[in-house]
Scaffold this motif. Structure first.
Motif, PDB file in Angstrom:
ATOM      1  N   TYR A  53       0.843  -1.187   0.000  1.00 31.50           N
ATOM      2  CA  TYR A  53       0.000   0.000   0.000  1.00 31.50           C
ATOM      3  C   TYR A  53       0.881   1.240   0.000  1.00 31.50           C
ATOM      4  CZ  TYR A  53       1.083   0.153   4.989  1.00 31.50           C
ATOM      5  OH  TYR A  53       1.737   0.214   6.182  1.00 31.50           O
ATOM      6  N   THR A  54       0.278   2.382  -0.286  1.00 30.90           N
ATOM      7  CA  THR A  54       0.974   3.667  -0.257  1.00 30.90           C
ATOM      8  C   THR A  54       0.563   4.394   1.008  1.00 30.90           C
ATOM      9  OG1 THR A  54       0.879   3.739  -2.662  1.00 30.90           O
ATOM     10  CG2 THR A  54       1.381   5.801  -1.530  1.00 30.90           C
ATOM     11  N   ASP A  55       1.538   4.789   1.826  1.00 29.89           N
ATOM     12  CA  ASP A  55       1.212   5.485   3.071  1.00 29.89           C
ATOM     13  C   ASP A  55       0.881   6.947   2.795  1.00 29.89           C
ATOM     14  OD1 ASP A  55       3.664   6.650   2.611  1.00 29.89           O
ATOM     15  OD2 ASP A  55       4.583   6.000   4.473  1.00 29.89           O
ATOM     16  N   TRP A  56       0.570   7.687   3.833  1.00 26.46           N
ATOM     17  CA  TRP A  56       0.105   9.063   3.679  1.00 26.46           C
ATOM     18  C   TRP A  56       1.200  10.000   3.175  1.00 26.46           C
ATOM     19  CZ3 TRP A  56       2.118  13.006   6.748  1.00 26.46           C
ATOM     20  CH2 TRP A  56       2.916  12.599   7.799  1.00 26.46           C
ATOM     21  N   GLN A 109      -8.817  -4.382   4.116  1.00 24.68           N
ATOM     22  CA  GLN A 109      -7.652  -3.500   4.178  1.00 24.68           C
ATOM     23  C   GLN A 109      -7.578  -2.595   2.955  1.00 24.68           C
ATOM     24  OE1 GLN A 109      -5.811  -3.208   6.965  1.00 24.68           O
ATOM     25  NE2 GLN A 109      -7.326  -4.665   7.690  1.00 24.68           N
ATOM     26  N   LYS A 141     -10.143   0.173   3.299  1.00 24.55           N
ATOM     27  CA  LYS A 141      -9.685   1.206   4.236  1.00 24.55           C
ATOM     28  C   LYS A 141      -8.711   2.161   3.546  1.00 24.55           C
ATOM     29  CE  LYS A 141     -10.011  -1.399   8.529  1.00 24.55           C
ATOM     30  NZ  LYS A 141      -9.234  -1.995   9.632  1.00 24.55           N
ATOM     31  N   THR A 142      -7.826   1.606   2.734  1.00 21.83           N
ATOM     32  CA  THR A 142      -6.846   2.424   2.028  1.00 21.83           C
ATOM     33  C   THR A 142      -7.538   3.363   1.049  1.00 21.83           C
ATOM     34  OG1 THR A 142      -5.260   0.617   2.191  1.00 21.83           O
ATOM     35  CG2 THR A 142      -4.769   2.350   0.619  1.00 21.83           C
ATOM     36  N   ASP A 185      -7.644   7.508   1.192  1.00 15.99           N
ATOM     37  CA  ASP A 185      -7.222   8.347   0.072  1.00 15.99           C
ATOM     38  C   ASP A 185      -8.298   9.345  -0.301  1.00 15.99           C
ATOM     39  OD1 ASP A 185      -4.787   7.061  -0.071  1.00 15.99           O
ATOM     40  OD2 ASP A 185      -5.368   5.746  -1.732  1.00 15.99           O
TER      41      ASP A 185
END
Length: 62
Positions: free
Chosen positions: A18-21, A46, A49-50, A54
């Protein structure tokens, strides 16, 4: 995203990226699911949620 069968203890494992904030790519995993269906359901949760996170960030950035 991947779901694997762990033959040593007959459970399932999920590995996902995933890509974090901050925009960095991260990898995470969770293991110990008794069925493949449980592992896939957790993976879908999951990912959802991502996507929601976003969308929330894009609303605040506007």
């Amino acid at each position: 995203m991947a779901v694997y069968k762990d033959s040593s203890n007959n459970t399932w494992r999920v590995i996902y990226r995933y890509t974090d904030w901050k925009g960095g790519r991260k990898q995470s995993s969770k293991r110990g699911f008794l069925t493949k269906w449980e592992a896939l359901a957790w993976e879908r949760e999951q990912l959802q949620k991502t996507v929601n996170a976003d969308l929330n960030l894009q609303v605040f950035a506007s």
